[in-house]
Scaffold this active site. Sequence first.
Site, mmCIF file in Angstrom:
data_model
loop_
_atom_site.group_PDB
_atom_site.id
_atom_site.type_symbol
_atom_site.label_atom_id
_atom_site.label_comp_id
_atom_site.label_asym_id
_atom_site.label_seq_id
_atom_site.Cartn_x
_atom_site.Cartn_y
_atom_site.Cartn_z
ATOM 1 C CG HIS A 17 -1.903 -1.038 1.362
ATOM 2 N ND1 HIS A 17 -1.975 -1.889 2.433
ATOM 3 C CD2 HIS A 17 -2.899 -1.425 0.532
ATOM 4 C CE1 HIS A 17 -2.975 -2.737 2.273
ATOM 5 N NE2 HIS A 17 -3.547 -2.488 1.125
ATOM 6 C CE LYS A 41 -11.835 -8.065 1.414
ATOM 7 N NZ LYS A 41 -10.927 -7.090 0.836
ATOM 8 N NE ARG A 90 -1.878 -7.178 -4.904
ATOM 9 C CZ ARG A 90 -2.693 -7.324 -3.880
ATOM 10 N NH1 ARG A 90 -2.194 -7.657 -2.706
ATOM 11 N NH2 ARG A 90 -3.981 -7.166 -4.001
ATOM 12 C CB SER A 128 -4.046 -6.954 3.764
ATOM 13 O OG SER A 128 -3.655 -5.620 3.567
HETATM 14 P P1 ADP Z 1 -9.474 -4.105 -0.897
HETATM 15 O O1 ADP Z 1 -10.131 -4.967 0.147
HETATM 16 O O2 ADP Z 1 -10.334 -2.974 -1.353
HETATM 17 O O3 ADP Z 1 -8.823 -4.841 -2.035
HETATM 18 P P2 ADP Z 1 -6.836 -3.720 0.138
HETATM 19 O O4 ADP Z 1 -6.450 -2.965 1.349
HETATM 20 O O5 ADP Z 1 -6.573 -5.186 0.130
HETATM 21 O O6 ADP Z 1 -8.347 -3.374 -0.075
HETATM 22 O O7 ADP Z 1 -6.146 -3.097 -1.140
HETATM 23 C C1 ADP Z 1 -6.296 -1.754 -1.455
HETATM 24 C C2 ADP Z 1 -5.560 -1.451 -2.734
HETATM 25 O O8 ADP Z 1 -4.175 -1.639 -2.530
HETATM 26 C C3 ADP Z 1 -5.938 -2.327 -3.914
HETATM 27 O O9 ADP Z 1 -5.927 -1.542 -5.086
HETATM 28 C C4 ADP Z 1 -4.834 -3.319 -3.984
HETATM 29 O O10 ADP Z 1 -4.663 -3.812 -5.300
HETATM 30 C C5 ADP Z 1 -3.677 -2.455 -3.559
HETATM 31 N N1 ADP Z 1 -2.566 -3.245 -3.041
HETATM 32 C C6 ADP Z 1 -2.538 -4.039 -1.974
HETATM 33 N N2 ADP Z 1 -1.335 -4.636 -1.832
HETATM 34 C C7 ADP Z 1 -0.590 -4.195 -2.873
HETATM 35 C C8 ADP Z 1 0.750 -4.442 -3.333
HETATM 36 N N3 ADP Z 1 1.543 -5.294 -2.701
HETATM 37 N N4 ADP Z 1 1.148 -3.811 -4.435
HETATM 38 C C9 ADP Z 1 0.327 -2.972 -5.094
HETATM 39 N N5 ADP Z 1 -0.928 -2.702 -4.738
HETATM 40 C C10 ADP Z 1 -1.381 -3.300 -3.641
#
Ligand code: ADP
Length: 161
Positions: A17, A41, A90, A128
Amino acid sequence: MRTAVFPGSFDPVTLGHVDIINRALPMFDRLILAIGENSAKKSLFPLEKRMEWLQDIYRSEDNVEVKSYAGLTIDFSRQCGASFLVRGLRSTLDFEYEKTIAQLNRSLEDGLDTIFLVCEPEYSHISSTIVREILINRGDATPFLHGKVAAKIMEALDRQQ
Ligand code: ADP
């Protein structure tokens, strides 16, 4: 003023993030890190903690705000006066999913564009979900966490129980 919303669960915030946020920062006058209270979720960490960790990391950045919202991302973005959403990619798997959401959001809210940033290769395996799995099993997740909040996140589960 060019305002963007970066919506996510941030459960917890990872270096993945942070990479996306840091690179999005210079593109906008105001970047709102928005934690969605997703009805479908169940999160591992409480909303207040997830907000606190983002605030800790970006305390010195004047153009970053940390907020939470319930309901549709498009409604929240309109309330914030944002014309852009930021999302990180990703893999092609992320892309397929994100493309659908971006098209849906644009069809619901004229003029709301999603800006995609492709993560640095070293972060493409970080999620995450993986971090939560490590934490639940009492492993060391610090390589995936920002130095300012790693200790707090590592200890948070113990305090919750
Ligand atoms: P959601 O539940 O909405 O997917 P996340 O917190 O998991 O929320 O992810 C939020 C954003 O961060 C998403 O666009 C996700 O693709 C991006 N993201 C999460 N981890 C990474 C990473 N390692 N590299 C790039 N983007 C990431």
